[in-house]
Design a protein around this motif. Sequence first.
Motif, PDB file in Angstrom:
ATOM      1  N   VAL A   1      49.175  33.666  44.085  1.00  0.00           N
ATOM      2  CA  VAL A   1      49.122  33.843  45.581  1.00  0.00           C
ATOM      3  C   VAL A   1      47.447  33.693  45.849  1.00  0.00           C
ATOM      4  O   VAL A   1      47.327  33.420  46.901  1.00  0.00           O
ATOM      5  N   GLY A   2      47.553  35.136  45.794  1.00  0.00           N
ATOM      6  CA  GLY A   2      46.253  35.556  46.146  1.00  0.00           C
ATOM      7  C   GLY A   2      45.209  34.667  46.462  1.00  0.00           C
ATOM      8  O   GLY A   2      43.776  35.174  47.332  1.00  0.00           O
ATOM      9  N   ARG A   3      45.011  34.494  45.194  1.00  0.00           N
ATOM     10  CA  ARG A   3      43.606  33.294  45.240  1.00  0.00           C
ATOM     11  C   ARG A   3      44.156  32.356  46.126  1.00  0.00           C
ATOM     12  O   ARG A   3      42.399  31.857  46.885  1.00  0.00           O
ATOM     13  N   GLY A   4      44.826  32.125  46.465  1.00  0.00           N
ATOM     14  CA  GLY A   4      44.597  30.550  47.124  1.00  0.00           C
ATOM     15  C   GLY A   4      44.734  31.135  48.597  1.00  0.00           C
ATOM     16  O   GLY A   4      43.920  30.857  49.419  1.00  0.00           O
ATOM     17  N   ILE A   5      45.295  32.400  49.084  1.00  0.00           N
ATOM     18  CA  ILE A   5      45.395  33.084  50.255  1.00  0.00           C
ATOM     19  C   ILE A   5      43.384  33.423  50.483  1.00  0.00           C
ATOM     20  O   ILE A   5      43.192  32.789  51.410  1.00  0.00           O
ATOM     21  N   ASP A   6      43.016  33.674  49.996  1.00  0.00           N
ATOM     22  CA  ASP A   6      42.015  33.440  49.547  1.00  0.00           C
ATOM     23  C   ASP A   6      40.414  32.203  50.023  1.00  0.00           C
ATOM     24  O   ASP A   6      39.722  32.126  50.454  1.00  0.00           O
ATOM     25  N   LYS A   7      40.503  31.226  49.294  1.00  0.00           N
ATOM     26  CA  LYS A   7      40.524  29.850  48.895  1.00  0.00           C
ATOM     27  C   LYS A   7      40.732  29.722  50.940  1.00  0.00           C
ATOM     28  O   LYS A   7      39.436  28.971  50.956  1.00  0.00           O
ATOM     29  N   VAL A   8      41.925  29.578  51.277  1.00  0.00           N
ATOM     30  CA  VAL A   8      42.241  29.459  52.393  1.00  0.00           C
ATOM     31  C   VAL A   8      42.030  29.396  53.609  1.00  0.00           C
ATOM     32  O   VAL A   8      40.443  29.381  54.422  1.00  0.00           O
ATOM     33  N   ALA A   9      41.445  31.444  53.591  1.00  0.00           N
ATOM     34  CA  ALA A   9      41.935  31.710  54.461  1.00  0.00           C
ATOM     35  C   ALA A   9      40.561  32.944  54.227  1.00  0.00           C
ATOM     36  O   ALA A   9      39.588  32.819  55.644  1.00  0.00           O
ATOM     37  N   TYR A  10      39.893  33.279  53.342  1.00  0.00           N
ATOM     38  CA  TYR A  10      38.601  33.872  53.410  1.00  0.00           C
ATOM     39  C   TYR A  10      37.424  33.163  52.685  1.00  0.00           C
ATOM     40  O   TYR A  10      36.246  34.216  52.145  1.00  0.00           O
ATOM     41  N   GLY A  11      37.337  31.603  52.306  1.00  0.00           N
ATOM     42  CA  GLY A  11      36.411  31.172  51.637  1.00  0.00           C
ATOM     43  C   GLY A  11      35.892  31.253  50.774  1.00  0.00           C
ATOM     44  O   GLY A  11      34.656  31.854  50.348  1.00  0.00           O
ATOM     45  N   GLY A  12      36.938  31.535  49.328  1.00  0.00           N
ATOM     46  CA  GLY A  12      36.786  31.491  48.369  1.00  0.00           C
ATOM     47  C   GLY A  12      36.265  33.075  47.822  1.00  0.00           C
ATOM     48  O   GLY A  12      36.183  33.659  46.929  1.00  0.00           O
ATOM     49  N   GLN A  13      35.974  33.952  49.082  1.00  0.00           N
ATOM     50  CA  GLN A  13      35.923  35.625  48.961  1.00  0.00           C
ATOM     51  C   GLN A  13      36.717  36.189  48.644  1.00  0.00           C
ATOM     52  O   GLN A  13      38.173  35.511  48.121  1.00  0.00           O
ATOM     53  N   SER A  14      36.424  37.348  47.291  1.00  0.00           N
ATOM     54  CA  SER A  14      38.138  37.913  46.807  1.00  0.00           C
ATOM     55  C   SER A  14      37.892  39.184  47.607  1.00  0.00           C
ATOM     56  O   SER A  14      38.131  40.311  47.577  1.00  0.00           O
ATOM     57  N   VAL A  15      39.546  38.764  48.179  1.00  0.00           N
ATOM     58  CA  VAL A  15      40.006  39.858  49.004  1.00  0.00           C
ATOM     59  C   VAL A  15      41.933  39.628  49.578  1.00  0.00           C
ATOM     60  O   VAL A  15      41.966  41.240  48.559  1.00  0.00           O
ATOM     61  N   TYR A  16      42.243  39.526  48.454  1.00  0.00           N
ATOM     62  CA  TYR A  16      43.843  39.036  48.019  1.00  0.00           C
ATOM     63  C   TYR A  16      44.120  38.738  46.741  1.00  0.00           C
ATOM     64  O   TYR A  16      45.041  39.513  45.873  1.00  0.00           O
ATOM     65  N   GLY A  17      42.598  37.958  46.374  1.00  0.00           N
ATOM     66  CA  GLY A  17      42.657  37.665  44.449  1.00  0.00           C
ATOM     67  C   GLY A  17      42.659  38.445  43.633  1.00  0.00           C
ATOM     68  O   GLY A  17      41.864  38.489  42.421  1.00  0.00           O
ATOM     69  N   ARG A  18      43.017  39.550  43.819  1.00  0.00           N
ATOM     70  CA  ARG A  18      42.421  41.059  42.531  1.00  0.00           C
ATOM     71  C   ARG A  18      43.668  41.511  43.352  1.00  0.00           C
ATOM     72  O   ARG A  18      44.437  41.642  43.835  1.00  0.00           O
ATOM     73  N   PRO A  19      43.935  43.617  41.673  1.00  0.00           N
ATOM     74  CA  PRO A  19      44.750  43.820  41.895  1.00  0.00           C
ATOM     75  C   PRO A  19      44.549  44.637  43.077  1.00  0.00           C
ATOM     76  O   PRO A  19      44.045  45.169  43.396  1.00  0.00           O
ATOM     77  N   CYS A  20      45.956  45.329  43.728  1.00  0.00           N
ATOM     78  CA  CYS A  20      45.796  45.620  44.783  1.00  0.00           C
ATOM     79  C   CYS A  20      47.873  45.964  45.426  1.00  0.00           C
ATOM     80  O   CYS A  20      48.238  45.851  44.515  1.00  0.00           O
ATOM     81  N   LEU A  21      47.468  46.905  46.402  1.00  0.00           N
ATOM     82  CA  LEU A  21      48.968  47.784  46.453  1.00  0.00           C
ATOM     83  C   LEU A  21      50.326  46.863  46.930  1.00  0.00           C
ATOM     84  O   LEU A  21      51.486  46.926  46.227  1.00  0.00           O
ATOM     85  N   ILE A  22      50.251  45.751  47.580  1.00  0.00           N
ATOM     86  CA  ILE A  22      50.515  44.142  48.326  1.00  0.00           C
ATOM     87  C   ILE A  22      51.437  43.961  46.949  1.00  0.00           C
ATOM     88  O   ILE A  22      52.758  43.408  46.478  1.00  0.00           O
ATOM     89  N   TRP A  23      50.660  43.645  45.533  1.00  0.00           N
ATOM     90  CA  TRP A  23      50.639  42.513  44.471  1.00  0.00           C
ATOM     91  C   TRP A  23      51.648  43.657  43.968  1.00  0.00           C
ATOM     92  O   TRP A  23      52.789  42.943  43.027  1.00  0.00           O
ATOM     93  N   SER A  24      51.361  45.090  43.631  1.00  0.00           N
ATOM     94  CA  SER A  24      52.351  46.013  42.843  1.00  0.00           C
ATOM     95  C   SER A  24      53.312  46.313  43.505  1.00  0.00           C
ATOM     96  O   SER A  24      54.506  45.949  42.834  1.00  0.00           O
ATOM     97  N   ALA A  25      53.672  46.168  44.637  1.00  0.00           N
ATOM     98  CA  ALA A  25      55.163  46.300  45.703  1.00  0.00           C
ATOM     99  C   ALA A  25      56.038  44.894  45.257  1.00  0.00           C
ATOM    100  O   ALA A  25      57.165  45.340  45.368  1.00  0.00           O
TER     101      ALA A  25
END
Lengths: 277, 309
Positions: free
Chosen positions: B137-161
């Motif tokens: 999911v995270g990497r998918g969002i990065d690819k679609v919305a952030y041009g491959g930059q690592s924004v959601y494709g990494r460990p963070c609060l929302i995925w833990s929650a």
Amino acid sequence: MTATELTLQATRMPAVVAATSPTVQAVPLKMRARDLTVGYSGKVAIQDVSIDVNQNVVLALIGPSGCGKSTFLRSLNRMNDTVPGVSVSGHVELDGEPIYGPEVDPVLVRRRVGMVFQRSNPFPKSIFENVAYGLRIAGVRDRAVLAERVERALRHAALWDEVKDRLQESGLRLSGGQQQRLCIARALAVEPEVLLMDEPASALDPIATAKIEDLIAHLRSELTIVIVTHNMQQAARVSQRTGFFYMGRLVEVGDTTTIFTRPKERETEDYITGRFG
Amino acid sequence: MPAGARKLVGKVRHGDRALAAATVGAAVIILGMLAIILLDVIVGGARTISWEFISQPPRKGMTEGGIFPAIFGTVALTLLMTIAAVPAGVATAIYLTEYASMQSRVARLVRVSVANLAGVPSIVFGLFGLGFFISTVGRGIDKVAYGGQSVYGRPCLIWSALTLAILTLPVVVVSTEEAILSVPRELREGSLAVGATRLQTIVRVVLPEALGGILTGTILAVSRGAGEVAPILFTGVAYYLPQLPTNLNDQFMNLGYHVYVLATQSPDVDRTKPLLYGTAFVLLVLTFLLNLIAIYIRSRSRKRSRASA
Ligand SMILES: Nc1ncnc2c1ncn2[C@@H]1O[C@H](COP(=O)(O)OP(=O)(O)OP(=O)(O)O)[C@@H](O)[C@H]1O
Ligand SMILES: [Mg+2]
């Protein structure tokens, strides 16, 4: 408002008050069941029941336990639809309109055919909110209208004088008999045309029972009542017509006095004279 | 058999006594262990607890200072998890109890999944979170919305929650189902009989009546989830952070993980020991607080339903 509701309303009959000693055939039909068969998970509970419910007439249903009285009653307002595994065949009409028709919304049927249950079942809300419930459901918001119709329903149910100073108290604080009248008021508030009562007094003492019976006598001028009772004297006191159910069949239906004095069927006679059941 | 042969005096209840002794013994052992753990944490922790400990970040390589970032992270994580798990769990329970028929394939599938979900070890949830939420999911969002930059494709609060939410979900579903099923059929019928739709009946009669049970079960589920460490291990928890998380894609600190870190990663175990006790103490207090709230709500709704009987 849906199309079904419009057509249902357009065919409503004018209210005709029955004479004190009704020659029942002269009174217009309110509901009609034809060849009604109801089963639970394939097991037949009532079979081929055909009966006429006349307007402004109290129809009592009697019969031994398990013979299908409640089942029949609950199929008059499509309450049985909520039971898993139920199957209904045959025909039921309200003012000539089939209530099991493919387009009919059971919710609209229940707004016109109300019900009171054997065990009183007030909501854990205030007395006022219990009675106002059906009105709020139907979209009534105006406070003055709500207050007026709640009062009218409580007066109709002969409960107003006892609760008028404590409308905000929980309905669960009332006595058993008062709770049952509260449930009657709740049913009356939405102004149904037919009221189905399933042993409404079976859990009550004689005084509370007498109040409910008085109530039925008064309500008759305004609506049509079908009441299930185990109490033969009660059937004789409150009803003009009586139907006798036995083992899932309607054995006999007729004027209450006739049923209790000169029944046609042997089974009816055995039952009312207390030889079984 | 002649009456005289049937004696009244004797010992036929040997088994009863042995069983009684065994059960009492087991209860004493359990209570004893609980008491030892609690006493140890309370005695050890109470000495450390101070306003500074609760309100300050760790200092000097976590050998001094407080645990505020871990408290903050735990609370934020628990809130987000609750927001994710409770609506979904309650909605699932409503579907199962009110809408799905007994024979429905979908309902049976959901029930089986819920039951199995409850039996999965929590570390597996952590791996699932890593594989599904972050990598997919995270990497998918990065690819679609952030041009491959690592924004959601990494460990963070929302995925833990969300990972914790999935762990908590089965308990929320089951306890909500129980609460809804305990609403008497008569009440539903009373509502339907005045012309209420099924939805109106659920919203106005069933849910208010079941609310106490739903809240109790939900809070217990949440308090269990709040103490879990394994699911957040790969999905967002951090060893140490200089600042508090402010975004859903920030990493965070966590009390449970902080206990682990202090106990195993410290260069000087003797100096971190008081901090360790203090952290465990705070975690226990937070969990107990949630449980107390649940007990309070349960006793209140019991009183109410007794009044209605
Ligand atoms: N929800 C249900 N599921 C399965 N069977 C049912 C259900 N309700 C009623 N029945 C069965 O249908 C038959 C008729 O029951 P019903 O409740 O209509 O009888 P009754 O005449 O109202 O009896 P009573 O006087 O005891 O209230 C009985 O055999 C009963 O076991
Ligand atoms: Mg019955």
